[in-house]
Design a protein around this motif. Structure first.
Motif, short mmCIF file in Angstrom:
data_model
loop_
_atom_site.label_atom_id
_atom_site.label_comp_id
_atom_site.label_asym_id
_atom_site.label_seq_id
_atom_site.Cartn_x
_atom_site.Cartn_y
_atom_site.Cartn_z
N ALA A 53 0.83 -1.21 0.00
CA ALA A 53 0.00 0.00 0.00
C ALA A 53 0.86 1.26 0.00
CB ALA A 53 -0.94 0.00 1.21
N THR A 54 2.01 1.21 0.66
CA THR A 54 2.90 2.37 0.75
C THR A 54 4.35 1.92 0.73
OG1 THR A 54 2.94 2.31 3.16
CG2 THR A 54 1.25 3.71 2.14
N ALA A 55 5.23 2.87 0.50
CA ALA A 55 6.67 2.61 0.54
C ALA A 55 7.10 2.50 2.00
CB ALA A 55 7.43 3.73 -0.16
N PRO A 56 8.22 1.84 2.26
CA PRO A 56 8.67 1.70 3.65
C PRO A 56 9.19 3.04 4.20
CG PRO A 56 10.31 0.81 2.15
CD PRO A 56 9.12 1.19 1.32
N ASP A 57 9.28 3.11 5.52
CA ASP A 57 9.82 4.31 6.17
C ASP A 57 11.33 4.38 6.02
OD1 ASP A 57 7.28 5.05 7.01
OD2 ASP A 57 7.46 3.91 8.88
N THR A 58 11.98 3.24 5.83
CA THR A 58 13.44 3.18 5.74
C THR A 58 13.90 3.38 4.30
OG1 THR A 58 13.43 1.59 7.55
CG2 THR A 58 15.44 1.74 6.24
N GLU A 93 13.22 3.92 -1.42
CA GLU A 93 12.59 5.15 -1.94
C GLU A 93 11.53 4.78 -2.97
OE1 GLU A 93 14.28 9.22 -4.00
OE2 GLU A 93 15.29 7.35 -4.52
N SER A 94 10.44 5.53 -2.98
CA SER A 94 9.37 5.31 -3.94
C SER A 94 9.77 5.88 -5.30
CB SER A 94 8.10 5.98 -3.43
OG SER A 94 7.06 5.79 -4.34
N GLY A 95 9.59 5.09 -6.36
CA GLY A 95 9.88 5.53 -7.72
C GLY A 95 8.60 5.60 -8.53
N LEU A 96 8.60 6.44 -9.54
CA LEU A 96 7.45 6.58 -10.44
C LEU A 96 7.95 6.56 -11.87
CD1 LEU A 96 4.42 7.21 -10.99
CD2 LEU A 96 5.02 9.64 -10.77
N ALA A 97 7.40 5.65 -12.65
CA ALA A 97 7.77 5.55 -14.07
C ALA A 97 6.48 5.48 -14.89
CB ALA A 97 8.61 4.31 -14.31
N PHE A 98 6.59 5.85 -16.16
CA PHE A 98 5.44 5.83 -17.06
C PHE A 98 5.75 5.00 -18.29
CE2 PHE A 98 4.70 9.58 -14.56
CZ PHE A 98 3.33 9.60 -14.38
N TYR A 99 4.74 4.29 -18.75
CA TYR A 99 4.79 3.58 -20.02
C TYR A 99 3.74 4.22 -20.92
CZ TYR A 99 7.74 -0.24 -18.36
OH TYR A 99 8.79 -1.00 -17.89
N PHE A 126 11.21 -6.32 -5.23
CA PHE A 126 10.68 -5.25 -6.08
C PHE A 126 9.19 -5.19 -5.82
CE2 PHE A 126 9.17 -2.95 -9.69
CZ PHE A 126 10.20 -2.09 -10.00
N THR A 127 8.72 -4.08 -5.24
CA THR A 127 7.35 -3.99 -4.76
C THR A 127 6.61 -2.87 -5.47
OG1 THR A 127 8.11 -4.80 -2.63
CG2 THR A 127 5.93 -3.80 -2.69
N LYS A 128 5.42 -3.18 -5.96
CA LYS A 128 4.59 -2.18 -6.64
C LYS A 128 3.53 -1.64 -5.67
CE LYS A 128 5.11 -4.37 -11.07
NZ LYS A 128 4.42 -5.05 -12.15
N ILE A 129 3.33 -0.33 -5.75
CA ILE A 129 2.28 0.32 -4.97
C ILE A 129 1.05 0.51 -5.86
CG2 ILE A 129 1.63 2.38 -3.67
CD1 ILE A 129 4.68 2.65 -2.99
N GLU A 130 1.24 1.05 -7.03
CA GLU A 130 0.19 1.22 -8.04
C GLU A 130 0.77 0.79 -9.38
OE1 GLU A 130 -2.98 2.26 -7.81
OE2 GLU A 130 -2.85 2.60 -5.65
N CYS A 131 -0.08 0.20 -10.22
CA CYS A 131 0.41 -0.22 -11.53
C CYS A 131 -0.74 -0.39 -12.51
CB CYS A 131 1.17 -1.54 -11.41
SG CYS A 131 1.88 -2.08 -12.97
N PHE A 132 -0.51 0.03 -13.73
CA PHE A 132 -1.48 -0.17 -14.81
C PHE A 132 -1.71 -1.65 -15.07
CE2 PHE A 132 2.70 0.19 -16.72
CZ PHE A 132 2.74 -0.88 -17.59
#
Length: 190
Positions: A53-58, A93-99, A126-132
């Motif tokens: 649901a969310t990225a880790p605090d660390t 760290e949370s990453g955001l990429a687009f296709y 490798f963990t996804k929070i949101e994904c198409f």
């Protein structure tokens, strides 16, 4: 003493055992796919990613390079590509990429993306929070969309005996054609 009755009873027992074996094999093969999917999600086997649901605090002071790959199933008429080929992020760290996907045809096309991560040792981290890729996508004729994926690499990777050596992780998607949802079929025929 052998007789026709003993032979017939023996034949029935053998036939029942064979039917039992066939039923057992059918049940095991039916259960194999969901069990394998569950196993891959839990262990990261075969490059299967996790979901959170969310990225880790660390967030660690160590970076990892993420590469993005896109392909299409044979017969899928879309054009599909990552908007950037790679990025570097800190572990945790949370990453955001687009296709980007484009439907060059004159009809609506539905698709679903399957995915994996290489090296396989990094799949479980490798963990996804949101994904198409979590839902099917429908592109109208000539429609072009940018689809996001939000992700992070779990800090626990640095403690994994193989995962700690993963300095570059490749996230790959393949889009597959799906049957159009009935609501879209009805709208496109009117």
């Amino acid at each position: 003493m052998k007789g026709p009755q003993n032979d017939a009873a023996r034949s029935r027992r053998i036939a029942l055992r064979l039917v039992g074996v066939v039923v057992l094999m059918g049940a095991l093969s039916y259960a194999a796919v969901p069990f394998y999917n569950w196993f891959c999600r839990v262990t990261g086997f075969g490059g299967t990613t996790s979901v959170a649901a969310t990225a880790p605090d660390t967030v660690l002071d160590r970076t990892v390079r993420i590469r993005f790959d896109a392909s299409l199933e044979r017969g899928m008429p879309w054009q599909f590509k990552p908007m950037v080929n790679e990025m570097e992020i800190k572990i945790g760290e949370s990453g955001l990429a687009f296709y980007e996907a484009y439907n060059p045809t004159d009809k609506p096309i539905a698709g679903q993306a399957s995915y994996n991560v290489t090296p396989y040792a990094a799949g479980g981290y490798f963990t996804k929070i949101e994904c198409f890729c979590f839902t099917e996508q429908v592109l109208q004729p000539g429609e072009r969309v940018q689809m996001p994926v939000t992700f992070f690499v779990d800090p626990a990777i640095v403690n994994d005996r193989e995962g700690k050596y993963a300095h570059t992780i490749t996230l790959s998607y393949t889009f597959h054609v799906l049957d159009l949802p009935k609501a879209v079929q009805q709208t496109s025929t009117n």
